[in-house]
Write an enzyme that holds these catalytic residues in place. Structure first.
Site, short mmCIF file in Angstrom:
data_model
loop_
_atom_site.label_atom_id
_atom_site.label_comp_id
_atom_site.label_asym_id
_atom_site.label_seq_id
_atom_site.Cartn_x
_atom_site.Cartn_y
_atom_site.Cartn_z
N ASN A 1 -5.27 12.43 0.69
CA ASN A 1 -4.36 11.56 1.46
C ASN A 1 -5.20 10.78 2.46
O ASN A 1 -6.43 10.94 2.54
CB ASN A 1 -3.26 12.37 2.16
CG ASN A 1 -2.16 11.48 2.72
OD1 ASN A 1 -1.67 10.58 2.04
ND2 ASN A 1 -1.78 11.69 3.97
N LYS A 2 -4.55 9.95 3.23
CA LYS A 2 -5.22 9.06 4.19
C LYS A 2 -6.25 9.81 5.04
O LYS A 2 -6.02 10.92 5.47
CB LYS A 2 -4.14 8.43 5.08
CG LYS A 2 -4.63 7.48 6.15
CD LYS A 2 -5.54 6.42 5.62
CE LYS A 2 -4.97 5.65 4.46
NZ LYS A 2 -6.00 4.84 3.75
N GLN B 1 -1.82 2.41 9.94
CA GLN B 1 -0.53 2.52 9.23
C GLN B 1 0.51 3.28 10.06
O GLN B 1 1.71 3.02 9.95
CB GLN B 1 -0.71 3.24 7.89
CG GLN B 1 -1.45 2.45 6.83
CD GLN B 1 -2.93 2.77 6.82
OE1 GLN B 1 -3.50 3.11 7.86
NE2 GLN B 1 -3.57 2.66 5.68
N ASP C 1 -1.90 10.66 -2.09
CA ASP C 1 -2.30 9.67 -3.11
C ASP C 1 -2.67 10.30 -4.43
O ASP C 1 -2.61 9.65 -5.48
CB ASP C 1 -3.48 8.84 -2.59
CG ASP C 1 -2.99 7.87 -1.54
OD1 ASP C 1 -2.79 8.30 -0.39
OD2 ASP C 1 -2.77 6.70 -1.88
N ARG D 1 -7.43 -0.57 -6.71
CA ARG D 1 -7.72 0.52 -5.76
C ARG D 1 -7.90 1.81 -6.56
O ARG D 1 -7.15 2.05 -7.51
CB ARG D 1 -6.59 0.70 -4.72
CG ARG D 1 -6.52 -0.45 -3.71
CD ARG D 1 -5.59 -0.12 -2.56
NE ARG D 1 -6.19 0.76 -1.57
CZ ARG D 1 -5.52 1.32 -0.57
NH1 ARG D 1 -4.22 1.11 -0.43
NH2 ARG D 1 -6.12 2.10 0.31
N ARG E 1 0.87 -1.18 0.00
CA ARG E 1 0.00 0.00 0.00
C ARG E 1 0.91 1.23 0.00
O ARG E 1 2.12 1.10 0.11
CB ARG E 1 -1.01 0.01 1.15
CG ARG E 1 -0.68 -0.69 2.42
CD ARG E 1 0.44 -0.06 3.22
NE ARG E 1 0.25 1.38 3.39
CZ ARG E 1 1.20 2.25 3.63
NH1 ARG E 1 2.47 1.86 3.73
NH2 ARG E 1 0.96 3.53 3.77
N ALA F 1 0.89 5.11 -2.22
CA ALA F 1 0.72 5.40 -3.65
C ALA F 1 1.90 4.96 -4.54
O ALA F 1 1.70 4.21 -5.50
CB ALA F 1 0.41 6.88 -3.82
O1 MRU Z 1 -4.41 3.23 2.24
P1 MRU Z 1 -2.93 3.41 2.09
O2 MRU Z 1 -2.15 2.85 3.22
O3 MRU Z 1 -2.45 2.92 0.75
O4 MRU Z 1 -2.74 4.97 2.13
C1 MRU Z 1 -1.45 5.50 2.03
C2 MRU Z 1 -1.40 6.96 2.19
O5 MRU Z 1 -2.40 7.62 2.38
C3 MRU Z 1 -0.06 7.60 2.03
O6 MRU Z 1 0.03 8.75 2.80
C4 MRU Z 1 0.14 8.00 0.55
O7 MRU Z 1 -0.11 6.90 -0.28
C5 MRU Z 1 1.49 8.50 0.29
S1 MRU Z 1 2.67 7.22 0.39
C6 MRU Z 1 4.19 7.79 -0.01
#
Ligand code: MRU
Length: 354
Positions: free
Chosen positions: A254-255, A203, A244, A96, A53, A55
């Site tokens: 983002n998350k 995470q 993302d 995704r 996981r 991006a």
């Molecule tokens: O759901 P995830 O764990 O894939 O989400 C990841 C994030 O939101 C990260 O902050 C984003 O992908 C940047 S990773 C360098």
């Protein structure tokens, strides 16, 4: 396969004996194991289930998914090869929806496929695998460049809050937001990290805290609802997060929970930076309102793994990402430099530098 963790850099994915091995991020930090992937369908499932996981890591993994399928089809007729490849692209693209790096990487792989129309299946598969390897190496180079620019924004002694995991595990290595922190530490700055737990997938607690502990970078774990309190106490000097997808006007997906952190940071006059490779900027999307936001399984909210604590039958929402308006972003840290207070014009200029 279970392994002891190297004290060296975290190797999120590696090519071994004709398959792609990826750390199973669902079980970290309790167990450190690689899972082997041999087909596009298996890779799409690994992305969907979040074995991998983040991006940039999703983009790299998808590229290998395409290469694996090409290797499997290398001896097939041209018609079978093309039909199998088309199907591989379709299932990978459906794994995704939010991280644009997935689609960016698939587009790159499609170009190699289409430009190699005159080649044999074996030659094409080799070219696609080479492109996947290059994507991995390039991601590390980009993260290092972002890290160098971002490190300059952090003062010696800075206490940096981050949300989710934008580290080595979320990329090919080094990380985006954690890459900025790693580069600042490498430059001799005493940086400490405050890691938001990042409900519901944890995470921050499971991955960011683990990465920092591996490298002895001071890290303090908090639950997501503690960030405002720490900011009000003056215990946060900067926020650095990953992303993302960034829209053409600078809005940042983002998350889930990132928007809340950005609002709090603005309230407390704390700079809010987003580490963002150019591959994460989607010029085709005018503003954040059009970014597709993934909704995940309700069980992620009603409990964690086998432990389910919410009342059975309760209505649940589980959007996995949110959008932070560009006006709350102090700067986008890219491999071409820092874009202060991003807007449409500045982002357009950034691409003319590319
Ligand atoms: O759901 P995830 O764990 O894939 O989400 C990841 C994030 O939101 C990260 O902050 C984003 O992908 C940047 S990773 C360098």
């Amino acid at each position: 396969m279970s392994e002891s963790v190297s004290k060296q850099a975290v190797v999120t994915m590696r090519w071994r004996e004709g398959c792609l091995e990826m750390i199973d991020q669902r079980i970290l930090p309790a167990r450190f194991e690689y899972l082997a992937y041999r087909s596009a369908a298996a890779m799409a499932e690994g992305i969907r289930a979040m074995v991998v996981r983040g991006a940039p890591a999703i983009g790299c993994a998808a590229a290998y998914g395409v290469a694996l399928e090409a290797l499997a089809l290398a001896g097939a007729s041209r018609a079978e090869f093309d039909a199998g490849m088309e199907q591989a692209f379709t299932i990978l693209a459906a794994s995704r929806p939010t991280a644009v790096n997935l689609f960016w990487a698939l587009k790159r792989m499609r170009t190699v496929w289409h430009e190699g129309g005159h080649r044999t299946g074996v030659e094409l598969a080799a070219a696609l695998l080479a492109e996947a390897h290059e994507g991995l190496a390039e991601d590390i180079r980009i993260n290092r460049a972002m890290g160098a620019f971002g490190a300059e924004l952090l003062a010696d002694g800075a206490r940096v809050l981050t949300h989710c995991n934008a580290g080595a595990l979320a990329t090919a290595g080094h990380g985006t937001a954690l890459g900025v922190i790693r580069s600042a530490v490498e430059a001799g700055k005493r940086i400490s990290v405050i890691a938001d737990e990042t409900r519901p997938f944890l995470q921050g607690a499971r991955l960011t805290a683990w990465e920092m502990v591996q490298e002895n970078i001071p890290v303090t774990l908090i639950t997501d609802n503690m960030a405002g309190h720490l900011m009000s106490l003056g215990e946060v000097d900067a926020v650095v997060v990953g992303t993302d997808r960034v829209a053409a006007n600078g809005d940042v997906a983002n998350k889930i929970g990132t928007y809340m952190v950005a609002v709090l940071a603005r309230r407390h006059g704390i700079p809010f930076y987003v580490a963002c490779p150019l591959s994460t900027i989607d010029l085709a999307i005018a503003d954040g309102g059009a970014i597709p936001i993934e909704e995940r399984a309700v069980e992620e909210v009603t409990g964690f793994r086998d432990c389910q604590w919410a009342a059975k039958g309760v209505k649940v929402r589980n959007p996995a990402f949110d959008v932070t308006p560009a006006e709350l972003v102090s700067g986008l840290i890219t491999e071409k430099g820092v874009v202060p207070e991003p807007n449409r014009q500045r982002i357009r200029e950034l691409f003319s530098l590319a």
